[in-house]
Design an enzyme around this catalytic site. Sequence first.
Site, PDB file in Angstrom:
ATOM      1  N   PHE A  46      47.338  35.265  47.409  1.00  0.00           N
ATOM      2  CA  PHE A  46      47.233  34.319  46.095  1.00  0.00           C
ATOM      3  C   PHE A  46      46.319  35.323  45.111  1.00  0.00           C
ATOM      4  O   PHE A  46      46.175  34.874  43.802  1.00  0.00           O
ATOM      5  CB  PHE A  46      47.084  33.269  46.229  1.00  0.00           C
ATOM      6  CG  PHE A  46      48.286  32.581  46.599  1.00  0.00           C
ATOM      7  CD1 PHE A  46      49.661  33.036  47.126  1.00  0.00           C
ATOM      8  CD2 PHE A  46      48.367  30.969  46.952  1.00  0.00           C
ATOM      9  CE1 PHE A  46      50.691  32.475  47.375  1.00  0.00           C
ATOM     10  CE2 PHE A  46      49.475  30.241  47.149  1.00  0.00           C
ATOM     11  CZ  PHE A  46      50.872  30.725  47.500  1.00  0.00           C
ATOM     12  N   ARG A  47      45.699  36.418  45.392  1.00  0.00           N
ATOM     13  CA  ARG A  47      45.102  37.239  44.597  1.00  0.00           C
ATOM     14  C   ARG A  47      43.789  36.799  43.697  1.00  0.00           C
ATOM     15  O   ARG A  47      43.623  37.391  42.732  1.00  0.00           O
ATOM     16  CB  ARG A  47      46.326  37.721  43.426  1.00  0.00           C
ATOM     17  CG  ARG A  47      47.564  38.514  43.997  1.00  0.00           C
ATOM     18  CD  ARG A  47      47.217  39.496  44.659  1.00  0.00           C
ATOM     19  NE  ARG A  47      48.435  40.127  45.068  1.00  0.00           N
ATOM     20  CZ  ARG A  47      48.630  41.246  46.209  1.00  0.00           C
ATOM     21  NH1 ARG A  47      47.430  41.368  46.960  1.00  0.00           N
ATOM     22  NH2 ARG A  47      49.578  41.778  46.433  1.00  0.00           N
ATOM     23  N   ASP A 295      53.460  36.854  54.445  1.00  0.00           N
ATOM     24  CA  ASP A 295      52.784  37.878  53.875  1.00  0.00           C
ATOM     25  C   ASP A 295      52.971  38.191  52.412  1.00  0.00           C
ATOM     26  O   ASP A 295      53.288  39.181  51.711  1.00  0.00           O
ATOM     27  CB  ASP A 295      53.088  39.389  54.583  1.00  0.00           C
ATOM     28  CG  ASP A 295      52.010  40.399  54.208  1.00  0.00           C
ATOM     29  OD1 ASP A 295      51.138  40.410  53.353  1.00  0.00           O
ATOM     30  OD2 ASP A 295      52.310  41.478  54.522  1.00  0.00           O
ATOM     31  N   HIS A 299      53.213  41.696  43.374  1.00  0.00           N
ATOM     32  CA  HIS A 299      52.669  42.681  42.498  1.00  0.00           C
ATOM     33  C   HIS A 299      53.735  42.767  41.237  1.00  0.00           C
ATOM     34  O   HIS A 299      54.695  42.416  41.502  1.00  0.00           O
ATOM     35  CB  HIS A 299      52.863  44.166  43.053  1.00  0.00           C
ATOM     36  CG  HIS A 299      52.098  44.375  44.093  1.00  0.00           C
ATOM     37  ND1 HIS A 299      50.568  44.515  44.078  1.00  0.00           N
ATOM     38  CD2 HIS A 299      52.196  44.433  45.495  1.00  0.00           C
ATOM     39  CE1 HIS A 299      50.116  44.627  45.250  1.00  0.00           C
ATOM     40  NE2 HIS A 299      51.112  44.615  46.237  1.00  0.00           N
ATOM     41  N   GLY A 314      53.646  45.863  48.798  1.00  0.00           N
ATOM     42  CA  GLY A 314      53.668  44.513  48.962  1.00  0.00           C
ATOM     43  C   GLY A 314      54.934  43.743  48.292  1.00  0.00           C
ATOM     44  O   GLY A 314      55.619  44.170  47.425  1.00  0.00           O
TER      45      GLY A 314
HETATM   46  O1  DOR Z   1      52.110  45.459  51.805  1.00  0.00           O
HETATM   47  C1  DOR Z   1      51.195  45.059  51.883  1.00  0.00           C
HETATM   48  N1  DOR Z   1      50.561  44.520  50.786  1.00  0.00           N
HETATM   49  N2  DOR Z   1      50.499  44.974  52.999  1.00  0.00           N
HETATM   50  C2  DOR Z   1      49.254  44.517  52.836  1.00  0.00           C
HETATM   51  O2  DOR Z   1      48.767  44.597  54.064  1.00  0.00           O
HETATM   52  C3  DOR Z   1      48.430  44.057  51.914  1.00  0.00           C
HETATM   53  C4  DOR Z   1      49.507  43.530  51.116  1.00  0.00           C
HETATM   54  C5  DOR Z   1      48.832  43.299  49.550  1.00  0.00           C
HETATM   55  O3  DOR Z   1      47.855  42.702  49.428  1.00  0.00           O
HETATM   56  O4  DOR Z   1      49.349  43.798  48.402  1.00  0.00           O
HETATM   57 ZN    ZN Z   2      49.263  40.784  54.216  1.00  0.00          ZN
END
Ligand code: DOR
Ligand code: ZN
Length: 413
Positions: A46-47, A295, A299, A314
């Site tokens: 959640f950044r 996961d 972005h 991601g």
């Molecule tokens: O693709 C991914 N994005 N794999 C990860 O382990 C981290 C994640 C991210 O934080 O963007």
């Molecule tokens: Zn992850």
Amino acid sequence: MIRILNVNKVDGSKGELCLLSEEDSYEIDGQGLLMLPAFIDPHVHFRIPGASHKEDWITGSYAALLGGVTTVFDMPNNTPNCTTLSAFKEKEVLIQKQLDQGGIPLRFHLYFGATKDNLKEIPKVKDHVIAIKVFMGSSTGDLLVDDDKTLEAIFKMAKDLDLLVALHAEDEKIISKNKLIYQNETDPSIHSKIRNREAAKAAVTKAIELTSKYGTRTSILHLSTEDEISLVKQAKKQGLPVFAEATPHHLFLTQESYKKFGNKVKVNPPLREDKDQEALWKGIQEGVIDYIGTDHAPHTLSEKSLNYKEAPAGIPSIELLLPLLLTAVDQGKIDLETLVKLTRTNIEKIFRLKEQTDFILVDLASSKKFKDEELKTKCQWSPYSDQMLKGRVAYVFIQNKLFHMDKLALCPS
Ligand code: DOR
Ligand code: ZN
């Protein structure tokens, strides 16, 4: 008192729900609504802190509820990383502030990131963290533990402190070597060759060896290959305390998706072949895969439109988790009992959560193509937009409050 009549239950029966409420008194016709235990998503990004332009806990909690999720476990790859007691406490305060602002009482737990030099912090956070996260291969951010000495020390300490270790299992040496070999390639599909199945297999093999040596409770995150499933299956047969997660993108997308989505589906570990996807679904049937974690890794579209090397890895997915899974139920890939295990009861057991009564009411008749523009996640895109998906979350009961999703509007930030 809120009364919900004629609700369908997972076992096929119908029932009535009475929710104690001091403020409200009304009835809801639950005809056509299915009651499910609310989902737990044990893997989100959640950044906060550091990348609030991608997501925050106001947008994230809204997206979570729409996906049927009332509890999330957030990852530590932040800026600053969640790798000290003070960073952990500051992160908790920031999150609670945003949740209070947004008005959704999302339940949350935090992972603590292990590094090569923060072992002394782990005992300090022992009673606060959901688990220790270890990136055996580098991913988004700079968290990485790729040396055996530190890995051994983490597994030993986690065992002594009775903490679970959650692993991003990709072998950094193999990835680095492949990056050199393919350095001039620019097509996003090269991602699956750089982070090849050998990288996943080598890291999972090591993780299982360490689990066996120290007896540490371990979860291998985002299994993506047939090979890893075989390794985990074998480890479970031996009675080792190894658990396994699968993500929506590895269950619903394959390498073919690069053609349509390019860098949007660049993700670590990468997308794989049909045979791997089939093995994951079989792994679910056989109980090798214990749970689903989205996961959710948002972005922005402008970040994803950069060239292959610069575009971040991601995929966001929490918001469409329920329709994706109900589509799988509709297609006969899983039944509702399995869905409940994968999204709730197995997670409660593995992470030793306190029991709670959150539930969702799902409109089973809904078939819908979601549009990017209507998504509440801040990044406002999904590889699952514009596909016909089954089911929609109509109501969410979280922390003794009933949210009517059609009427939900967040308090402005
Ligand atoms: O693709 C991914 N994005 N794999 C990860 O382990 C981290 C994640 C991210 O934080 O963007
Ligand atoms: Zn992850």
